[in-house]
Design an enzyme around this catalytic site. Structure first.
Site, PDB file in Angstrom:
ATOM      1  N   HIS A 188     -20.041   6.978   1.141  1.00 18.91           N
ATOM      2  CA  HIS A 188     -20.303   5.461   1.680  1.00 18.91           C
ATOM      3  C   HIS A 188     -21.695   5.262   1.584  1.00 18.91           C
ATOM      4  CE1 HIS A 188     -18.986   2.010   3.984  1.00 18.91           C
ATOM      5  NE2 HIS A 188     -20.157   2.346   4.666  1.00 18.91           N
ATOM      6  N   ARG A 209       0.989  -1.280  -0.133  1.00 19.80           N
ATOM      7  CA  ARG A 209      -0.137  -0.113  -0.137  1.00 19.80           C
ATOM      8  C   ARG A 209       0.870   1.046   0.055  1.00 19.80           C
ATOM      9  NH1 ARG A 209      -5.059  -1.212   0.849  1.00 19.80           N
ATOM     10  NH2 ARG A 209      -5.756  -3.186   1.957  1.00 19.80           N
ATOM     11  N   ILE A 256      -8.073   1.010   0.389  1.00 17.96           N
ATOM     12  CA  ILE A 256      -7.760   1.469   1.831  1.00 17.96           C
ATOM     13  C   ILE A 256      -6.907   2.266   1.655  1.00 17.96           C
ATOM     14  CG2 ILE A 256      -7.811   0.973   4.136  1.00 17.96           C
ATOM     15  CD1 ILE A 256     -10.219   0.434   3.303  1.00 17.96           C
TER      16      ILE A 256
HETATM   17  C1  GRF Z   1     -21.258   3.184  -4.681  1.00 19.91           C
HETATM   18  O1  GRF Z   1     -22.214   2.919  -3.777  1.00 19.91           O
HETATM   19  C2  GRF Z   1     -20.323   4.039  -3.630  1.00 19.91           C
HETATM   20  O2  GRF Z   1     -20.976   4.454  -2.552  1.00 19.91           O
HETATM   21  C3  GRF Z   1     -19.310   3.001  -3.448  1.00 19.91           C
HETATM   22  O3  GRF Z   1     -19.121   2.413  -4.454  1.00 19.91           O
HETATM   23  C4  GRF Z   1     -20.235   2.344  -5.262  1.00 19.91           C
HETATM   24  C5  GRF Z   1     -19.821   2.505  -6.680  1.00 19.91           C
HETATM   25  O4  GRF Z   1     -19.736   3.851  -7.192  1.00 19.91           O
HETATM   26  N1  GRF Z   1     -18.068   3.763  -2.759  1.00 19.91           N
HETATM   27  P1  GRF Z   1     -19.414   4.084  -8.438  1.00 19.91           P
HETATM   28  O5  GRF Z   1     -20.760   3.858  -9.263  1.00 19.91           O
HETATM   29  O6  GRF Z   1     -18.313   3.662  -9.120  1.00 19.91           O
HETATM   30  O7  GRF Z   1     -19.441   5.858  -8.429  1.00 19.91           O
END
Ligand code: GRF
Length: 227
Positions: free
Chosen positions: A116, A72, A99
């Site tokens: 989130h 990471r 992360i």
């Molecule tokens: C979404 O639910 C977001 O909250 C989570 O990843 C999912 C996909 O996001 N972090 P996206 O369609 O790639 O913007």
């Protein structure tokens, strides 16, 4: 995303958006006519479908592949070099699935935000919709927050709550939440870019304007109006 004329206001903030996948939240930001400039979209996956959406909007795209790094720290270092080349006022994690190390987060403290898919602090981590259904909660939702080293527990900027319906599956609940993500994420970034929010000493987000109408959500819907 309308491109601002050359005589752009000098206080116009610039943002960098980080993605890992579909980029639906990124698309919502690009279509929201935000008062800022999107300097670049950076993905940790070369095959992220969101990269094509960014290109269609004329946004510079970069890939910093986590698979090219042994750990990471090494990935975060290359990611930081890429981000710093744009000198953004705000780094936006939009469906970014890595992360980040405490060192990376500390580097961008108070200018790193994330969305989130739950009403934090409930259901931090993964598989939020299935876990909410498993617990039988009647209200679920999404949260935009500043990122700190305490994963999914940074200062909350805005949240949206949705009802959980009796016949919901993780997919139907996720879709209902995602629709609200696409509304509150642009709102949070608009507030940041307009300097409408600040962080208090106790780590809470404060709005400079306080008109907040009551809009109670009760789920399931009540049957007796005067109850
Ligand atoms: C979404 O639910 C977001 O909250 C989570 O990843 C999912 C996909 O996001 N972090 P996206 O369609 O790639 O913007």
């Amino acid at each position: 995303m309308k491109h601002k004329p050359e005589s752009v206001n000098v206080t116009t903030k610039s943002i960098v958006i980080l993605i890992s996948g579909h980029g639906s939240n990124m698309r919502a930001l690009l279509e929201a006519d935000l008062p800022c400039r999107v300097a670049a979209v950076i993905s940790n996956r070369v095959d992220a479908p969101g990269l094509e959406i960014a290109k269609q909007h004329g946004i510079t795209t970069r890939v910093v592949a986590h698979r090219n790094h042994p750990d990471r720290e090494s990935f975060d270092s290359e990611l930081a070099i890429c981000i710093d080349s744009y000198q953004p006022d705000l780094i936006v994690l939009a469906g970014f699935m890595r992360i980040l190390t405490p060192q990376f987060v500390a580097r961008y403290q108070n200018k790193l935000i994330n969305i989130h898919p739950s009403l934090l602090p409930a259901y931090s981590g993964l598989n939020t919709h299935a876990r909410a259904l498993q617990d039988g909660v009647k209200i679920h939702g999404c949260t935009v927050h500043f990122v700190t080293s305490d994963v999914d527990h940074g200062p909350i900027i805005i949240q949206a709550a949705v009802p959980v319906l009796m016949d919901d599956t993780p997919a139907t609940l996720a879709a209902r939440v995602l629709h609200q993500e696409h509304r509150i994420f642009p709102q949070a970034i608009r507030w940041f870019c307009n300097d409408d929010i600040s962080l208090s000493a106790d780590g809470k987000v404060r709005m400079k304007r306080l008109e907040q109408p009551d809009c109670t959500l009760i789920s399931p819907r009540m049957e007796y109006a005067n109850a």
